[in-house]
Design a protein around this motif. Structure first.
Motif, short mmCIF file in Angstrom:
data_model
loop_
_atom_site.label_atom_id
_atom_site.label_comp_id
_atom_site.label_asym_id
_atom_site.label_seq_id
_atom_site.Cartn_x
_atom_site.Cartn_y
_atom_site.Cartn_z
N MET A 263 10.04 -23.78 -2.55
CA MET A 263 9.69 -24.89 -1.66
C MET A 263 8.29 -24.65 -1.09
SD MET A 263 11.50 -26.47 1.75
CE MET A 263 12.51 -27.64 0.87
N LEU A 264 7.40 -25.59 -1.35
CA LEU A 264 6.06 -25.56 -0.77
C LEU A 264 6.05 -26.46 0.46
CD1 LEU A 264 4.15 -26.06 -4.16
CD2 LEU A 264 4.85 -23.89 -3.10
N TYR A 265 5.03 -26.33 1.28
CA TYR A 265 4.89 -27.24 2.42
C TYR A 265 3.42 -27.31 2.79
CZ TYR A 265 4.64 -22.99 5.28
OH TYR A 265 4.29 -21.77 5.81
N SER A 266 3.03 -28.43 3.44
CA SER A 266 1.60 -28.60 3.72
C SER A 266 1.38 -29.72 4.72
CB SER A 266 0.86 -28.95 2.43
OG SER A 266 -0.51 -29.21 2.67
N GLY A 267 0.23 -29.63 5.40
CA GLY A 267 -0.20 -30.70 6.29
C GLY A 267 0.80 -31.02 7.37
N ILE A 268 1.44 -29.97 7.86
CA ILE A 268 2.56 -30.17 8.76
C ILE A 268 2.24 -29.63 10.14
CG2 ILE A 268 4.95 -29.45 9.19
CD1 ILE A 268 5.41 -29.60 6.21
N ASP A 269 2.62 -30.40 11.16
CA ASP A 269 2.45 -30.00 12.54
C ASP A 269 3.19 -28.67 12.76
OD1 ASP A 269 3.53 -29.91 15.44
OD2 ASP A 269 1.83 -31.27 15.53
N ARG A 270 2.49 -27.67 13.24
CA ARG A 270 3.05 -26.32 13.35
C ARG A 270 4.31 -26.30 14.22
NH1 ARG A 270 3.16 -21.65 10.50
NH2 ARG A 270 4.00 -20.04 11.84
N VAL A 271 4.28 -27.04 15.33
CA VAL A 271 5.41 -27.03 16.25
C VAL A 271 6.57 -27.86 15.71
CG1 VAL A 271 6.19 -27.65 18.56
CG2 VAL A 271 3.90 -26.67 18.23
N LYS A 272 6.25 -29.02 15.17
CA LYS A 272 7.31 -29.97 14.81
C LYS A 272 8.03 -29.63 13.52
CE LYS A 272 6.25 -33.99 13.10
NZ LYS A 272 5.71 -35.35 13.00
N THR A 273 7.29 -29.35 12.45
CA THR A 273 7.93 -29.31 11.15
C THR A 273 7.88 -27.98 10.42
OG1 THR A 273 7.21 -31.61 10.97
CG2 THR A 273 8.26 -30.66 9.05
N THR A 274 6.81 -27.21 10.55
CA THR A 274 6.76 -25.93 9.85
C THR A 274 7.91 -25.04 10.29
OG1 THR A 274 4.36 -26.05 9.64
CG2 THR A 274 5.36 -23.90 9.37
N ASP A 275 8.21 -25.05 11.55
CA ASP A 275 9.35 -24.32 12.07
C ASP A 275 10.64 -24.82 11.42
OD1 ASP A 275 10.92 -22.72 14.09
OD2 ASP A 275 11.51 -24.74 14.69
N VAL A 276 10.74 -26.13 11.22
CA VAL A 276 11.93 -26.72 10.61
C VAL A 276 12.08 -26.25 9.17
CG1 VAL A 276 13.01 -28.88 9.87
CG2 VAL A 276 11.91 -28.74 12.11
N VAL A 277 10.98 -26.20 8.42
CA VAL A 277 11.02 -25.74 7.04
C VAL A 277 11.65 -24.36 6.96
CG1 VAL A 277 9.63 -25.06 5.05
CG2 VAL A 277 9.01 -27.08 6.33
N HIS A 278 11.18 -23.45 7.79
CA HIS A 278 11.66 -22.07 7.72
C HIS A 278 13.07 -21.92 8.27
CE1 HIS A 278 7.16 -21.08 7.56
NE2 HIS A 278 7.68 -20.91 6.36
#
Length: 264
Positions: free
Chosen positions: A93-108
């Motif tokens: 799973m890759l991820y990009s261009g994501i708000d650090r607080v909102k979504t990157t945390d969600v990915v992990h």
């Protein structure tokens, strides 16, 4: 550190008083501190714990004794050769261009809870080095943790760029990328995803790329954004299929809560 002093009482009774001296963190050896953090995170990771010291030694070869600008992506080739990815390549799973607080945390949180996908930070090197900063100095055997990213290139950026390249090259089958659907350009052409990961997706090993577009409210229109059309065209030229699915943040949070591996 501590020292012991004996205090006589009434001529016969001796009480041992331990005096604790707190050493300010600024006085700690940054090399020892960094190596301890590296090894601690490595041992915690569910792979071969006996290789952690050897992995650290190979990692340090890339930057120790070198000026920051001399450490390029290729400096880490040996490290990645000796520490290959072990997760199922089709569950990348890759991820990009994501708000650090909102979504990157969600990915992990999603990958950790469900165990059905693996981001770069779910691999050994990504896990160990996430949150750490490092660099060397020409003629020195030390590792430094301050003023490491004030030049380009530098050991920190070079590592993460090479890691992104390697994880994209490793991916196979149906690869997933999580993008922020609330951005005007979910696929940003200057992001690491665009400049280093998409170019290194290998066809025919990679059959298609599925974009999970994280949105506030599902309306089936954000997948039509111009930047995503550009991504689709790039993949078409690489003979890699493309699909886009809008998934609300609330739905992903529910999947995390319930531990659902299949969320879309």
């Amino acid at each position: 550190m501590s020292s012991k002093k004996a205090l006589p009482i009434s001529g016969t009774l001796t009480v041992m008083v331990i005096v604790v001296v707190l050493v300010p963190s600024a006085l700690l050896d940054p090399t020892a501190e960094f190596e301890a953090a590296f090894l601690k995170k490595c041992v915690e990771f569910p792979e071969d714990k006996n290789t952690c010291k050897a992995t650290l030694a190979i990692f340090e070869e890339a930057y120790v004794g070198k000026k920051k600008t001399a450490v390029t992506e290729d400096s880490y080739n040996k490290l990645f050769d000796k520490t290959p990815f072990k997760h199922p390549c089709g569950e990348t799973m890759l991820y990009s261009g994501i708000d650090r607080v909102k979504t990157t945390d969600v990915v992990h949180r999603f990958t950790k809870k469900t165990g059905s996908y693996f981001t770069l930070e779910d691999t050994l090197l990504g896990h160990v080095l996430d949150g750490l900063i490092w660099c060397g100095k020409e003629g020195s055997k030390e590792t430094f943790t301050e003023h490491c990213t004030d030049t380009m290139p530098n050991p920190y950026i070079s590592f993460w760029i090479m890691a992104s390249v390697k994880v994209a090259q490793y991916a196979c089958g149906h690869v997933t990328v999580m993008l922020d659907g609330e951005r005007e350009q979910p696929y940003y052409d200057k992001s690491v995803f665009a400049t280093h990961e998409v170019p290194n997706l290998q066809s025919p090993e990679v059959k298609n790329l599925v974009v999970i577009l994280v949105v506030g409210q599902k309306d089936d229109t954000k997948c039509n954004k111009e930047s995503l059309k550009n991504l689709s065209n790039i993949l078409k030229g690489k003979k890699i299929g493309y699909a886009c699915k809008e998934v609300t943040l609330a739905h992903i949070e529910e999947c995390i809560k319930e531990g659902k591996g299949v969320c879309w």
